[in-house]
Motif scaffolding. Structure first.
Motif, mmCIF file in Angstrom:
data_model
loop_
_atom_site.group_PDB
_atom_site.id
_atom_site.type_symbol
_atom_site.label_atom_id
_atom_site.label_comp_id
_atom_site.label_asym_id
_atom_site.label_seq_id
_atom_site.Cartn_x
_atom_site.Cartn_y
_atom_site.Cartn_z
ATOM 1 N N ASN A 1 80.738 35.616 47.346
ATOM 2 C CA ASN A 1 79.369 35.838 47.807
ATOM 3 C C ASN A 1 79.044 34.941 49.004
ATOM 4 O OD1 ASN A 1 79.298 37.330 45.487
ATOM 5 N ND2 ASN A 1 77.734 36.100 44.447
ATOM 6 N N ARG B 1 77.684 45.603 51.482
ATOM 7 C CA ARG B 1 77.577 44.139 51.515
ATOM 8 C C ARG B 1 78.386 43.537 52.648
ATOM 9 N NH1 ARG B 1 79.145 43.786 45.111
ATOM 10 N NH2 ARG B 1 81.166 43.254 46.071
ATOM 11 N N GLU C 1 85.958 51.586 46.708
ATOM 12 C CA GLU C 1 84.874 50.652 46.995
ATOM 13 C C GLU C 1 85.222 49.650 48.092
ATOM 14 O OE1 GLU C 1 83.532 49.229 43.213
ATOM 15 O OE2 GLU C 1 82.924 51.257 42.655
ATOM 16 N N ARG D 1 76.254 40.337 40.244
ATOM 17 C CA ARG D 1 76.446 39.187 41.133
ATOM 18 C C ARG D 1 75.152 38.560 41.597
ATOM 19 N NH1 ARG D 1 81.133 38.468 44.438
ATOM 20 N NH2 ARG D 1 82.682 39.961 43.795
ATOM 21 N N GLY E 1 80.067 51.762 40.564
ATOM 22 C CA GLY E 1 80.776 50.529 40.213
ATOM 23 C C GLY E 1 80.367 49.368 41.100
ATOM 24 N N LEU E 2 80.283 49.647 42.390
ATOM 25 C CA LEU E 2 79.861 48.616 43.335
ATOM 26 C C LEU E 2 78.397 48.235 43.111
ATOM 27 C CD1 LEU E 2 80.935 47.058 45.945
ATOM 28 C CD2 LEU E 2 79.614 48.731 47.241
ATOM 29 N N ASP F 1 78.387 45.975 40.058
ATOM 30 C CA ASP F 1 78.974 44.685 40.447
ATOM 31 C C ASP F 1 77.943 43.863 41.228
ATOM 32 O OD1 ASP F 1 81.479 42.924 40.988
ATOM 33 O OD2 ASP F 1 80.650 43.256 42.988
ATOM 34 N N SER F 2 77.213 44.534 42.113
ATOM 35 C CA SER F 2 76.217 43.830 42.928
ATOM 36 C C SER F 2 75.030 43.376 42.091
ATOM 37 C CB SER F 2 75.733 44.733 44.066
ATOM 38 O OG SER F 2 76.821 45.137 44.866
#
Lengths: 424, 424
Positions: free
Chosen positions: B93, B132, B411, A167, A159-160, A163-164
């Motif tokens: 971000n 991240r 996450e 993004r 999922g991450l 999402d990344s």
């Protein structure tokens, strides 16, 4: 930042680096000082490959037993403390000083260039930078030197990852190939249009994308059928501190001869013929903290000499056919766990592990443990594997959760597919 | 590596950096160019703090709504793509170029020096470098510049943490304080003599070690009772790209005035008196990729002016009393989730979360959800909290696994203790 010769060096230049390295190790490494003394080796007399082969092989056990004797700098100079993954036993400590980190940076910088990554690209690292893992940090440092954009997502968490991707629109991923299958599954279940994502290529780690004949492995074929992205094979290890990377022609992993001197040896320690499989023995060059000389990787593979059509003159190595110590003998047939994995990939089965034991006579006993959720029956799998491998494997079904626990031990950086319970 | 002025700068020197920063943002940041135009702000006319307060506050929402308008360098210059943790909504971000990475390195280098870490020490990073996360990489880069040894273990995995402590003998850890309680538990269960381990100090992140009166928080007391190691408080955030770190005197977190200009403001946007609590508003200096001016952190805390007995002249900030948006009003009493956490830590209860909702009249309704495995009964907890906080909280018991899932979303980079379900 230290300067390094380009990978396009002549054999003579490489030989200079080898000689420098031998001198450095002799002067600074307690382990090699001892080895050179014991074996009465005169470095100045080493003038060619034959002379070089007089130096004894260094084995993994040497690193395990004499870890600190390998340290060739003052301990306070050490920056990064890492460990090997421990595929063949207890992880070994490795240490890097500032110069080694610069070398590691340069190594990945050159490797990413071979795979075609540029300053203008964004790359998502889906492997971890934690868990004492050298490669995770190497990717980061190499990409930073290249000036590319980096997203540090780490391992797991589809999922991450998505999402990344959405993004930051990375063009490349760094990933374990079978994790790509998980990403595809997640995308399908969550209506993510993965076929039209920003991702165009993946720098792969840990699993083979080539088979013995330098053709696409079953795993690469399977991924490419589902997701038409370019997959780049790499080969590396903590001990080597050097990566071998596929160019856009996908015909083996390019060697960086300015960073590593390679030999492929047969059982008797003699070089095999060009294109024959043997054990890779490495001498990583320009390493300061823990220099190694003639380190036996245990990996069975072949070297491909001669120019590559991509324009690089460096030799390449083929896929790892297997780990020397993991060789299985089943009723007279020799094979490596990789052969079974390749066959299982061709059947599109991922939920399994391979266990090797000794039977009552000390012979190898191999059991393939598959998840109860696998659709093919044990008998069907047995028959299909027999067709392909010419052996009959014992197959056991186990619960999906028991399998998961064996395959993904909590503290491991990668899935453990082959479990070797044989006495040595 | 870029040169930075030392943190021991005069107010006049800091003011020069502020002016440079305003000019840089005006010339390069589309967002601030617009802000300065709309508000007819003439940078050359900004000569003191009062003038500076004419510049509008930048809120988190601005970053969410106009993310790319904050980018003040060419997109291809960006190296590291990170996100905020998303404590107050969707993660934002953030981007860093090479100069920002050097600034981040310098920032942690100075921070570790404040906590007394030297080149000869080994430091184990028990927070992640993945997901991240800016801070994980910042620690690594700062320690590398310092020349200290680093072990990247990443978050969780107490077994791997202890294996690493025993292998590499770190003097310091970087850790979330409540994770230290987990490490102690694991050590006890596995007969590890943690009291005599190599670890002497911990650089802490994410939880407060000071209470409102600059005394030890209940959490610090609890850890120190079990394990007599030195705990250093730090305060930082992705947006600030700057860390505030406690010195050996443990009386607030030192500001690095060469990297950040700070204001503590009351509800009307006026500076509070020295030692009073207000919202921290920051202008991180010398940032290139995403410069911010007067960014409202939402964190309520106080500034301590004047020299510190450690010899540093830089002001310090106290503990975060709460997040502005997270303020709770319960039957006329105002408090922050941190107050409840502090009281629960004093009761030595860790297995809980706090949920805030609106009741049918739109008032705040706060429910404390505790694990069924907590030994004190809900009524006992309720009575003890009422004594300490002067409020009566609704308490619900839930299963340990349901609690775990709410507290550790897969996450997230940190446990989520406060769940704000109120409509804005």
């Amino acid at each position: 930042m230290k300067d390094f010769l380009s990978p396009e060096i002549s054999q003579q230049e490489q030989w200079q680096l080898v000689k420098q390295h031998l001198n450095y190790a002799y002067q600074n490494s307690p382990f090699y000082k001892q080895i050179f003394k014991e074996n009465a080796i005169d470095i100045s007399a080493i003038k060619n490959e034959t002379d070089f082969r007089q130096i004894p092989i260094t084995a993994k056990e040497d690193l395990q037993l004499h870890n600190l004797d390998f340290l060739a700098v003052d301990y306070t100079e050490v920056i990064d403390h890492v460990t090997t993954s421990g595929t063949l036993g207890n992880p070994v400590n490795f240490m890097l000083n500032e110069a080694d980190l610069q070398r590691l940076t340069y190594n990945e910088y050159e490797s990413f260039k071979i795979a075609g990554v540029t300053k203008n690209d964004v790359v998502q690292i889906t492997t971890t930078l934690d868990r004492r893992f050298m490669a995770g940090m190497a990717y980061y440092l190499g990409l930073r030197k290249l000036g590319a954009g980096v997203i540090r997502t780490g391992s797991g968490l589809p999922g991450l990852q998505w999402d990344s991707i959405q993004r930051f629109k990375p063009k490349f991923l760094v990933a374990v190939p079978s994790f790509l299958l998980k990403l595809i599954d997640y995308a399908r279940q969550n209506n993510i249009d993965y076929k039209n994502s920003s991702v165009k290529g993946v720098i792969c780690i840990g699993e083979s994308l080539l088979n013995e004949n330098l053709e696409d492995s079953a795993l690469r074929k399977r991924i490419r059928e589902l997701w038409e992205i370019e997959l780049f094979s790499t080969y590396a290890s903590t001990e080597m501190a050097t990566a071998f990377t596929e160019c856009e022609l996908h015909k083996g992993n390019h060697i960086l001869p300015n960073l590593i001197y390679t030999e492929i040896l047969d059982e008797s320690g003699n070089p095999v013929e060009n294109g024959e499989v043997g054990e890779l023995v490495v001498t990583p060059l320009q390493v300061e903290s823990m220099p190694l000389i003639r380190y036996a990787t245990g990996d069975m593979l072949m070297k491909i000499e001669g120019n590559c059509n991509c324009g690089r003159s460096s030799a390449r190595i083929g896929a790892v056919i297997g780990r020397k110590k993991q060789m299985l003998k089943i009723k007279g047939t020799s094979l490596y766990p990789q052969h079974i994995q390749e066959a299982m990939n061709a059947l599109e089965i991922s939920d399994y592990i391979i266990e090797a034991k000794n039977d009552e006579f000390g012979n190898d006993l191999v059991i393939l443990k598959i998840s109860e959720e696998v659709k093919l029956s044990p008998l069907e799998i047995q028959l299909k594997l027999r067709d392909q491998l010419q052996i009959k494997l014992e197959i056991q079904q186990i619960s999906a959760s028991a399998l998961f626990q064996k395959k993904f031990p909590k503290e491991s950086r990668k899935p453990i597919i082959f479990h070797d319970l044989r006495s040595i």
